[in-house]
Motif scaffolding. Structure first.
Motif, PDB file in Angstrom:
ATOM      1  N   ARG B  89       0.785  -1.227   0.000  1.00  0.00           N
ATOM      2  CA  ARG B  89       0.000   0.000   0.000  1.00  0.00           C
ATOM      3  C   ARG B  89       0.825   1.289   0.000  1.00  0.00           C
ATOM      4  O   ARG B  89       0.365   2.308  -0.468  1.00  0.00           O
ATOM      5  CB  ARG B  89      -0.927   0.017   1.223  1.00  0.00           C
ATOM      6  N   TYR B  90       2.014   1.270   0.596  1.00  0.00           N
ATOM      7  CA  TYR B  90       2.739   2.530   0.771  1.00  0.00           C
ATOM      8  C   TYR B  90       3.969   2.592  -0.109  1.00  0.00           C
ATOM      9  O   TYR B  90       4.472   1.571  -0.563  1.00  0.00           O
ATOM     10  CB  TYR B  90       3.147   2.718   2.247  1.00  0.00           C
TER      11      TYR B  90
ATOM     12  N   TRP C  28       0.227  10.266   9.283  1.00  0.00           N
ATOM     13  CA  TRP C  28       0.916   9.793  10.497  1.00  0.00           C
ATOM     14  C   TRP C  28       0.725   8.292  10.687  1.00  0.00           C
ATOM     15  O   TRP C  28       1.626   7.603  11.152  1.00  0.00           O
ATOM     16  CB  TRP C  28       0.484  10.589  11.739  1.00  0.00           C
ATOM     17  N   VAL C  29      -0.445   7.783  10.279  1.00  0.00           N
ATOM     18  CA  VAL C  29      -0.660   6.337  10.403  1.00  0.00           C
ATOM     19  C   VAL C  29       0.274   5.600   9.454  1.00  0.00           C
ATOM     20  O   VAL C  29       0.890   4.592   9.799  1.00  0.00           O
ATOM     21  CB  VAL C  29      -2.128   5.984  10.091  1.00  0.00           C
ATOM     22  N   ARG C  30       0.378   6.138   8.230  1.00  0.00           N
ATOM     23  CA  ARG C  30       1.258   5.485   7.256  1.00  0.00           C
ATOM     24  C   ARG C  30       2.701   5.463   7.758  1.00  0.00           C
ATOM     25  O   ARG C  30       3.384   4.464   7.663  1.00  0.00           O
ATOM     26  CB  ARG C  30       1.179   6.222   5.918  1.00  0.00           C
ATOM     27  N   TRP C  31       3.138   6.600   8.311  1.00  0.00           N
ATOM     28  CA  TRP C  31       4.507   6.665   8.852  1.00  0.00           C
ATOM     29  C   TRP C  31       4.700   5.671   9.979  1.00  0.00           C
ATOM     30  O   TRP C  31       5.709   4.971  10.037  1.00  0.00           O
ATOM     31  CB  TRP C  31       4.796   8.087   9.373  1.00  0.00           C
ATOM     32  N   LEU C  32       3.704   5.621  10.855  1.00  0.00           N
ATOM     33  CA  LEU C  32       3.812   4.732  12.010  1.00  0.00           C
ATOM     34  C   LEU C  32       3.902   3.271  11.561  1.00  0.00           C
ATOM     35  O   LEU C  32       4.786   2.518  11.999  1.00  0.00           O
ATOM     36  CB  LEU C  32       2.586   4.933  12.917  1.00  0.00           C
ATOM     37  N   LEU C  33       3.012   2.872  10.658  1.00  0.00           N
ATOM     38  CA  LEU C  33       2.991   1.483  10.212  1.00  0.00           C
ATOM     39  C   LEU C  33       4.277   1.127   9.465  1.00  0.00           C
ATOM     40  O   LEU C  33       4.869   0.070   9.695  1.00  0.00           O
ATOM     41  CB  LEU C  33       1.766   1.236   9.316  1.00  0.00           C
TER      42      LEU C  33
END
Lengths: 363, 311, 300
Positions: B89-90, C28-33
């Motif tokens: 996803r990222y 921020w969620v993407r960074w955290l994950l």
């Protein structure tokens, strides 16, 4: 080369794909195997090619028994539905393949192969694609390369499995005319499989209509369209209106209407179904004696140059579809509109004896 | 193998040769040696056999092997899903490198993994040193076993979940959002239900691999009987003591367990596959009988699927 | 002038919010994950890998090369290469034969056969070695007969080869089976209609089509063959210079507290693993490409 097929039976597990099919194809003919999917037409084609073996029955090529002959020795060209081009070879190498795999003694010299491949490429009008790979071609181009590859080995019979099935409508139309012209040039005995009646009617010399593993009718396009032998053929080759009624002394009784019967209405006084094509339905503004069925117009659709009328019978026996050119609609039917009442008279009807009546029909 | 005799007609040559060689080679390398092992265990007598597989030391090793394997597989479900999610996803720099690195436990010889993990998690190691400050000892304890088994099972969950996530239809998420679902609700109610067969498969694969693992564990485990001794090591110990009967008995008990797991895995994959293809082929279907020769395989073999050992 | 009722209106403050994207999480969620995932991978994969190389050179470059070139290490390298050179081609031939039978023909018992081919992956490495000891060892079924004829399999090279073949048994087959099933039989049929013989069909049509999958399977098979530890450990007997493969050599050095030498030899195997991963990534890219063009060609 002529092909004589007799009594071919083929089963897959518990399913009988072909129930004793017999058929003759004359030398130089272009024959269509037409039928719905699952009718056994592809199986029959593969058995002719030697890609499948029949459980029983024989196949003669020019009078010689070829039933047990190996696929590589039958001298047939086969064009697969999805073309089956060798994806790791260029177009040139694809076409040359059949020549290159010959035993050394029969293999043409490299020069000869080159010449032949280029001749075939110009025959299919794609010489400029020689060095491309199959993945780089359009569907129509692949189709023509597959044909060139099949022709390279100079087959005595050309077999094509749904040759236009995977193409879009426009390309499909162009290609089938092209195939017909090509056949007129080469005159190689050809059999092709299709589920598209229009395709069969336009391209073939003769049409073999198959249904549930059996031949329903064999005939020229005109014969099968104008004189269908069974209700199935009638329905498969176009839209149809059904009238339930009776035949009595050369008169057809449909509901309250009495129609003078034309054609061979040889059924007794029993209940019958009359088959009428949409373009054979005459739509009148005024009654014409007792020879018409009354209906009101549910819908009027213009499909290009053709007008389609949806009619609801006033006696409650369902709907009918009539089709006519735009001019006739405007001149003779006075551009009848939705909700108006009309009189419908079949110009041509067909009756099949009672035991033929089969599956669901438009009514 | 009489069942193999029944064959449909085909013009393609070489069936007898190919199937003959396949069955012969399979029998010589796999079937005969495995059957011989089972036969050997029969000659032990049931009393002997039972005694050998239920002695306290063996039972302790089962507890460790199965307990640590279950826990490691559970850890891998959580982090495997996380890694797969992030990879699909990222976007972040070095993503392709990280993606390739996930398969390291498959590619790295287990002995190398074993000594490396032992070095990293021992008192002088980079991570072991930091953990020591919190009073956590990893190397030469059951915790070390858990670390090694987590390492070895890491790719399984990632590689089973990844293709499902890649194929996941984004429109479903948009549909959920348009119906007012929050992002978390969308994940829990729309995405997760389609992932969990794959998660379960990955879990079982990782667990099955971990139960039999040897090389990566023995260096970090300390191998103290009753405490940190895994079952495969016990087989070796028995062999070194020339206790062939004991080794065979334990081996057969492990084989039975692995074959059961294999059946479970096959069942799971069949199930999740049929779930997926059922939802995929809801459109018109054409009778296959018209094209007997080339019924195409519907399963798209995924090149990124778990490649290496499937336990 | 009529007093108007003041309706509180949201003031436009000059900032616009783009509509929140529905298909991803807040930044921020993407960074955290991402951070969590990378931390996990660093702790479990990256640091151990780096440790191998750093400890390998802990006593200097000279010691590193000494560890690799001493006679026992050299013998281990030779044996490892020999074992792989026998096991991989045999499993390659088996893989092609099995995939040909399974992918190109319909017969009953097929799914049982596929399960049996996968069987070795579900067996613990230790047990994989043990089964040959029980068959060919002195206590085994054929042991006495072999001893009488002076044939040694266990604690000798043939045993190591057998155990390696067993653990790498399914690699090539399970790579080829789905690939060849996806490719179907149409191209082979086309070749046969055009008059090609069976051998010509396999050589000119089938093999070129599966070459990347084949290479993929071979590379994975080879990596495991060279790195196998548990199964080989059981059948080898650990005779230095004779029946020691590279992974066994690493174990011996490590157990002798010769850590730098152990990691030096281990770094060789780790390097092989990295090569394998690189080749694997490249081939996956090729295979993916092949699958997509295939799907464009025959949408089924």
């Amino acid at each position: 080369m002529s092909i004589a097929i007799s009594n071919i039976v083929k089963t897959f597990g518990g399913f009988t794909a072909l129930k004793g099919v017999s058929l003759e194809v004359e030398a130089g003919e272009l024959v269509a195997l037409l039928g719905p999917s699952g009718c056994g037409k592809t199986t029959l084609l593969r058995i002719i090619a030697g890609l499948d073996a029949a459980d029983s029955g024989t196949i003669l090529f020019d009078g010689e028994d070829a039933t047990r002959r190996h696929v590589g020795e039958r001298q047939v060209g086969f064009v697969f539905q999805h073309y089956a081009l060798f994806r790791h070879m260029t177009v040139f190498e694809n076409i040359a393949f059949g020549l290159r795999v010959r035993p050394r003694a029969q293999r043409p010299a490299e020069k000869e192969i080159q010449r032949k491949v280029h001749d075939l490429l110009s025959l299919v009008q794609l010489d400029w694609l020689a060095q491309r790979y199959p993945a780089q071609l359009s569907g129509g181009q692949r189709q023509r390369i597959a044909l060139a590859r099949a022709l390279a080995v100079e087959p005595k019979v050309l077999l094509l499995d749904e040759p236009f099935g995977a193409l879009d409508a426009k390309v499909r139309k162009d290609l089938r005319r092209w195939l017909r012209r090509l056949h007129d040039e080469l005159h190689v005995t050809s059999v092709f499989v299709t589920h598209d009646q229009e395709e069969a009617l336009e391209v073939a010399d003769r049409i073999v209509v198959l249904n549930q593993g059996q031949i329903e009718q064999i005939g020229t396009p005109d014969e099968v369209y104008d004189h269908p032998a069974t209700p199935f053929v009638y329905q498969f080759l176009g839209d149809v209106n059904l009238f339930h009624g009776r035949v009595h002394e050369d008169q057809a009784h449909i509901g309250e209407a009495e129609l003078k019967a034309r054609g061979q209405l040889n059924a007794g006084a029993s209940a019958t179904i009359f088959y009428v094509r949409p373009h054979e339905l005459e739509v009148l503004r005024r009654p014409d004696g007792s020879q018409a069925v009354r209906a009101w117009v549910r819908d009027v659709r213009r499909v290009g140059s053709v007008i389609r009328l949806q009619l609801e019978r006033l006696d409650g026996h369902g709907t009918l579809e009539a089709e006519m050119p735009r001019e006739r609609y405007e001149d003779e039917v006075h551009a009848v509109q939705k909700g108006e009442q009309v009189f419908v008279r079949p110009k041509n009807m067909r009756v099949f004896s009672e035991h033929h009546h089969g599956s669901g029909v438009k009514d | 193998m009489t069942a193999l005799a029944h064959k449909k007609y085909s013009v393609i040559p070489g069936f007898s040769l190919a199937i003959g060689f396949t069955v012969l080679y399979l029998s010589l390398i796999v079937l005969i040696p495995l059957s011989a092992t089972f036969l050997k265990s029969l000659s032990l007598g049931s009393e002997h056999f039972w005694e050998a597989v239920t002695s306290p030391r063996v039972l302790a090793s089962y507890r460790l092997s199965f307990g640590a394997s279950l826990l490691a597989a559970a850890i891998n479900v959580v982090f495997g899903l996380l890694v797969a999610w992030v990879l699909v996803r990222y976007r972040f720099p070095g993503k392709r490198l990280v993606d390739a690195l996930v398969d390291l436990p498959f590619a790295l010889p287990t002995a190398v993994a074993g000594i490396a993990l032992a070095a990293v998690y021992s008192r002088n190691g980079w991570i072991g040193h930091s953990l020591e400050a919190f009073g956590i000892k990893v190397a030469y304890t059951p915790l070390g076993v858990l670390v090694a088994l987590t390492f070895i099972g890491l790719p399984f969950v990632v590689r089973t979940v990844q293709p499902i996530l890649e194929d996941f239809d984004g429109e479903l998420e948009e549909a959920a959002a348009s119906l007012g679902a929050s992002r978390l609700q969308t994940f829990l109610r729309v995405i997760f239900p389609s992932l969990w067969p794959a998660l379960l498969t990955g879990f079982t694969l990782a667990f099955a691999r971990a139960v039999g693992e040897y090389g990566s564990v023995i260096f970090i485990a300390g191998n103290r009987p009753m405490v940190s001794e895994i079952t495969p090591l016990l087989i070796i110990t028995k062999l070194e003591q020339y206790d062939y009967a004991g080794a065979t008995a334990i081996a057969v008990s492990m084989l039975v367990i692995s074959f059961t797991l294999l059946l479970v895995i096959n069942g799971l994959q069949w199930w999740s596959h049929s779930r997926r293809s059922a939802s995929a082929s809801s459109g018109g279907h054409e009778p296959v009988v018209d094209k007997p020769g080339f019924a195409r395989a519907h399963a798209r073999p995924n090149p990124a699927a778990p490649i290496a050992e499937r336990p | 002038m009529a007093a108007s009722v003041a309706v509180p209106r949201p003031r436009f403050n000059g900032k616009t919010h783009p509509p929140a994207r529905v298909d991803t999480e807040p930044l921020w969620v993407r960074w955290l994950l991402t951070g969590l995932a990378l931390a996990f991978l660093t702790g479990f994969l990256l640091i151990p890998l780096a440790t191998v190389f750093s400890l390998a050179f802990s006593k200097g470059i000279a010691a590193y090369f000494d560890a690799l070139t001493e006679p026992m290490a050299f013998a281990a390298i030779k044996l490892t290469l020999l074992v792989a050179a026998i096991a991989v081609p045999l499993n390659l031939i088996f893989g092609i034969a099995a995939a040909w039978a399974i992918a190109k023909f319909e017969f009953s018992g097929k799914s049982v056969l596929i399960t049996l081919i996968d069987l070795p992956f579900s067996v613990s490495p230790v047990v994989s070695g043990l089964i040959y000891v029980l068959l060919f060892g002195l206590q085994g079924w054929l042991g006495p007969w072999l001893a009488a004829h002076d044939i040694q399999i266990i604690f000798a090279v043939p045993g190591i080869v057998l155990a390696t073949i067993f653990v790498t048994f399914p690699f090539v087959a399970r790579e080829l089976i789905p690939l060849m099933q996806a490719q179907g039989t149409e191209e082979e049929e086309a070749a046969l209609v055009l008059g090609a013989s069976g051998l010509q069909t396999v050589w000119r049509v089938t093999l070129p089509n599966i070459k990347w999958g084949l290479l993929y399977g071979v590379i994975l098979c080879n990596a495991r063959a060279m790195g196998e530890f548990g199964a080989v450990s059981v059948v080898s007997g650990h005779i230095r210079g004779l029946t020691n493969t590279l992974p066994l050599h690493v174990e011996i050095l490590y157990n002798e507290y010769n850590s730098a030498a152990a990691f030096a030899v281990a770094s060789l195997l780790a390097f092989l693993a990295l090569l394998t991963l690189a080749a694997k990534s490249f081939l996956e890219w090729r295979l993916k490409e092949q699958f997509t063009t295939q799907q464009q060609e025959n949408p089924s």
